[in-house]
Motif scaffolding. Structure first.
Motif, PDB file in Angstrom:
ATOM      1  N   GLY A 103       0.784  -1.282  -0.106  1.00  5.16           N
ATOM      2  CA  GLY A 103       0.032   0.122  -0.068  1.00  5.16           C
ATOM      3  C   GLY A 103       0.596   1.324   0.059  1.00  5.16           C
ATOM      4  N   ASP A 104      -0.009   2.317  -0.242  1.00  7.11           N
ATOM      5  CA  ASP A 104       0.849   3.546  -0.137  1.00  7.11           C
ATOM      6  C   ASP A 104       0.170   4.552   0.917  1.00  7.11           C
ATOM      7  N   ILE A 105       1.028   5.457   1.293  1.00  5.17           N
ATOM      8  CA  ILE A 105       0.334   6.343   2.872  1.00  5.17           C
ATOM      9  C   ILE A 105       0.802   7.635   2.395  1.00  5.17           C
ATOM     10  N   TYR A 106      -0.326   8.605   2.359  1.00  2.99           N
ATOM     11  CA  TYR A 106      -0.177   9.951   2.078  1.00  2.99           C
ATOM     12  C   TYR A 106      -0.776  10.683   3.464  1.00  2.99           C
ATOM     13  N   LYS A 112       2.831  11.930  -0.544  1.00  4.31           N
ATOM     14  CA  LYS A 112       3.082  10.643  -0.283  1.00  4.31           C
ATOM     15  C   LYS A 112       4.332  10.414   0.831  1.00  4.31           C
ATOM     16  N   ILE A 113       3.843   9.603   1.908  1.00  4.76           N
ATOM     17  CA  ILE A 113       4.817   9.508   2.957  1.00  4.76           C
ATOM     18  C   ILE A 113       5.744   8.179   2.780  1.00  4.76           C
ATOM     19  N   TYR A 154      -4.074  10.464   7.780  1.00  9.14           N
ATOM     20  CA  TYR A 154      -3.561   9.784   6.853  1.00  9.14           C
ATOM     21  C   TYR A 154      -4.543   9.261   5.838  1.00  9.14           C
ATOM     22  N   THR A 155      -4.161   9.219   4.590  1.00  5.49           N
ATOM     23  CA  THR A 155      -5.134   8.476   3.575  1.00  5.49           C
ATOM     24  C   THR A 155      -4.148   7.337   2.955  1.00  5.49           C
ATOM     25  N   ILE A 156      -4.882   6.173   3.117  1.00  9.41           N
ATOM     26  CA  ILE A 156      -4.187   4.975   2.940  1.00  9.41           C
ATOM     27  C   ILE A 156      -4.580   4.287   1.267  1.00  9.41           C
ATOM     28  N   VAL A 157      -3.706   3.755   0.700  1.00  9.90           N
ATOM     29  CA  VAL A 157      -4.222   2.732  -0.489  1.00  9.90           C
ATOM     30  C   VAL A 157      -3.724   1.526  -0.345  1.00  9.90           C
ATOM     31  N   ILE A 158      -4.704   0.583  -0.305  1.00 10.58           N
ATOM     32  CA  ILE A 158      -4.390  -0.635  -0.004  1.00 10.58           C
ATOM     33  C   ILE A 158      -4.343  -1.695  -1.214  1.00 10.58           C
ATOM     34  N   ARG A 159      -3.485  -2.432  -1.479  1.00  9.19           N
ATOM     35  CA  ARG A 159      -3.688  -3.669  -2.560  1.00  9.19           C
ATOM     36  C   ARG A 159      -3.761  -4.903  -1.770  1.00  9.19           C
TER      37      ARG A 159
END
Length: 233
Positions: A103-106, A112-113, A154-159
């Protein structure tokens, strides 16, 4: 079970098979059976499509719900964690039983963190088009959880790993198809037997008597005994 009983049982099955075969020699019987069976299969097939879609949503929802609870637990347990620490904590979720691939963390400002595991195809820019963005194919299922959803900054994008969804769907389809075939055969045979007694047999008797009458007239014989006379309708 002795030999005589076995022979009697086989004889009964053979008689039933011969009876069904004789009945299906009639075009009318075959058409009735085919129409009923086809109608049931078509209706069940139409119902199957939305049922499979609903089942797919349920399977994907289960995966997302499990990962959501784990991510939310980390955010609640480490509310003051730095961006790097948060990335490290979330990377611990990459386990076979969790079905999280990365995932990506913003931050709240869209910066983007960091990334843990596989980077999702979805980007934070997709969030501007829809508050609930997702991307899925046979292998992956990505989703964006905004800070408002996660009750954090935080906004988190999970795969997610969605590779096991397809085999489960196929197994579900096979089970439904098997059940549909069993129900269709049962209903078809039931309807056919009742129609055979109520409609088809009288029509076939009338046709047989008509043939007999025609042959008697053609050969100038006495009127034969008509089987349809025994019908009381």
């Amino acid at each position: 079970m002795n030999k005589n009983q076995q022979n009697s049982k086989l004889s009964g099955i053979q008689k039933l098979s011969n009876s069904i075969s004789e009945r299906l020699k009639s075009k009318l019987s075959r058409r009735v059976v085919l129409c009923v069976f086809t109608s049931i299969i078509v209706i069940e097939g139409i119902i199957l499509i939305p049922s499979v879609k609903r089942r797919e949503k349920e399977l994907l929802s289960q995966i997302k719900q499990m990962s959501y609870e784990k991510v939310a637990w980390i955010l609640m347990t480490y509310p003051n964690a730095s961006g790097k620490e948060l990335v490290n904590h979330l990377s611990e979720l990459i386990q076979p039983n969790m079905q999280i691939l990365g995932g990506d963390i913003y931050t709240a400002d869209g910066e983007k963190i960091g990334t843990f595991g596989e980077s999702p195809e979805l980007q934070l820019s997709n969030l501007s088009n829809s508050p609930k963005c997702s991307f899925k194919n046979i292998r992956y299922d990505d989703i964006i959880w905004s800070g408002q959803d996660m009750k954090t900054n935080y906004t988190i994008v999970i795969r997610h790993d969605a590779s096991n969804v397809r085999p489960q769907l196929l197994a579900y389809i096979y089970r439904i198809i098997g059940l549909v075939i069993i129900i269709s055969l049962f209903l078809t045979i039931t309807v056919w037997l009742f129609l055979e007694l109520i409609v088809i047999n009288p029509i076939l008797l009338l046709r047989s008597d008509l043939n007999k009458a025609g042959e008697a007239i053609y050969n100038d014989r006495e009127p034969p005994t008509f089987e349809s006379v025994s019908l009381h309708r």
